[in-house]
Design an enzyme around this catalytic site. Sequence first.
Site, PDB file in Angstrom:
ATOM      1  N   HIS A  14      -9.474   2.605  -0.270  1.00 18.88           N
ATOM      2  CA  HIS A  14      -8.036   2.347  -0.288  1.00 18.88           C
ATOM      3  C   HIS A  14      -7.636   1.837  -1.673  1.00 18.88           C
ATOM      4  O   HIS A  14      -7.897   0.681  -2.022  1.00 18.88           O
ATOM      5  CB  HIS A  14      -7.676   1.328   0.796  1.00 18.88           C
ATOM      6  N   CYS A  68       0.814  -1.217   0.000  1.00 15.71           N
ATOM      7  CA  CYS A  68       0.000   0.000   0.000  1.00 15.71           C
ATOM      8  C   CYS A  68       0.848   1.267   0.000  1.00 15.71           C
ATOM      9  O   CYS A  68       0.319   2.376  -0.092  1.00 15.71           O
ATOM     10  CB  CYS A  68      -0.945  -0.019   1.198  1.00 15.71           C
TER      11      CYS A  68
END
Lengths: 412, 73
Positions: free
Chosen positions: A338, A162
Amino acid sequence: MERRVVITGLGAVSPVGNTVQESWDSLKTGRSGIGMLTKFDATDFKVSVAAEVKGLDLSLYLEKPEIRKNDLYTQYAIVAAIQAVADSGIEGRIDPERFGVYVGSGIGGISTTIENEHKLLEGGPRKVSPFMVPMMISNMAAGVVSIKCNARGPVLPVVTACATSTTAIGEAYRAIRHGYADGIIAGGSEAATMPLAVAGFSSCMALSKNPDPVTACRPFDQNRDGFVIGEGGVVLIVEELEHAKARGAHIYCELKGYGNTSDAYHITAPDPEAGGISRAIRMAMEQAGALPEEGLYINAHGTSTHLNDKTESIAFKMALGEAAYRCPISSTKSMTGHMLGAAGAMEALVCAKALEDGIIPPTIGYSEPDPDCDLDYVPNQARIFDGKWALSTSLGFGGHNGALVFRKYEEA
Amino acid sequence: MSTFERVVKILAEYDVETDALTPETTFESIGLDSLAIVEILMNCEDEFGVEIELEENPKTIGEFVALLDSIVD
């Protein structure tokens, strides 16, 4: 000699819009891209919401054979790169051998992998597509963008989960700063809104089980319970200052600092003492010579998981001291979900637009303060901003931490 | 339908402009690379009900058709 580095182009296909303008308009007005999960039947899943890209007309950017031969994650990267290159006006104005591509993905072409697994199980090995490997590998977005944009300089497809596109932009900054390239197409893309990935993230307790799209992602709120999966592609044109000035480019902001550290602690959980991320922030701030007193906006990683938001709040205080309490902090993941490998680039884009337009997008869905998260999270309403600095943070599975510091562009 | 016509039908699924195709047309000239040729051969396995081992490297549609004919016969 160390050179100055600026941002001269932006491109985005995101859950809040299929262009930069549309995405930024959504974010500064607090419009969320989170809705019910529609890409597959999630009846048996604990998760029922997602931040999906909606209504993207790929034919505006790609020929039919290009659509067929590229995984969706690569398609998103190509669209964002085409937009960013057009926005920057850099095409034909840079030596191709000094033009690089640092576009990464956290996961790569997972849908392609699964489709071909089905073909293998149903029809045997001879039914597996000759395009399976090139479509699936997570460096192919960078490869195809380099072909499309005739960028023949350094290419580095970063994979730091991420933190991927924060790392990509940071490494692009270093490459240009130290003279290895004059312009780099930098960012990331992700297309993992598919059953296996959602089931996997769900099993490792990362995703929100909240079925309400309005409150599922509420970073820093007491009742947060996980992140909402997003997708898309975001690309920035990172360019050497004199190169940009010589061609009369529009300069969004200056990129002045980068930190990259590892927790060396746990595969998915952040170090609760926040040592790794606070060091990354400190490194980036020091390199930039950034002063919070001159006004510092922080675009937090702010995933809306219990651990991330708590850890990040500790890190801001460790790295900035008392000044952390005076910095406006927002998590735009409250609207974009996300975007995994594209998240860092999306949030770098937000920093660039915030510095240029003087507006900070809010953290939406925020209602109940958490004693562990006691900073100013710009709840629910955008805010006017006249500061000079912006910080973007990212944390990835594996313990990867990245921080970028941007400054409002001034000549001197 | 001749083998050539059946191959042209399959090529149509690859967004190829089929009107001007002849046996002399090269795959390169219609934007199909070696990976695409493998994929087209796989589709021909279904169409013709045969198994094809791709050791050859056909450059034109005519060569491709000849390869198919040699296997089907």
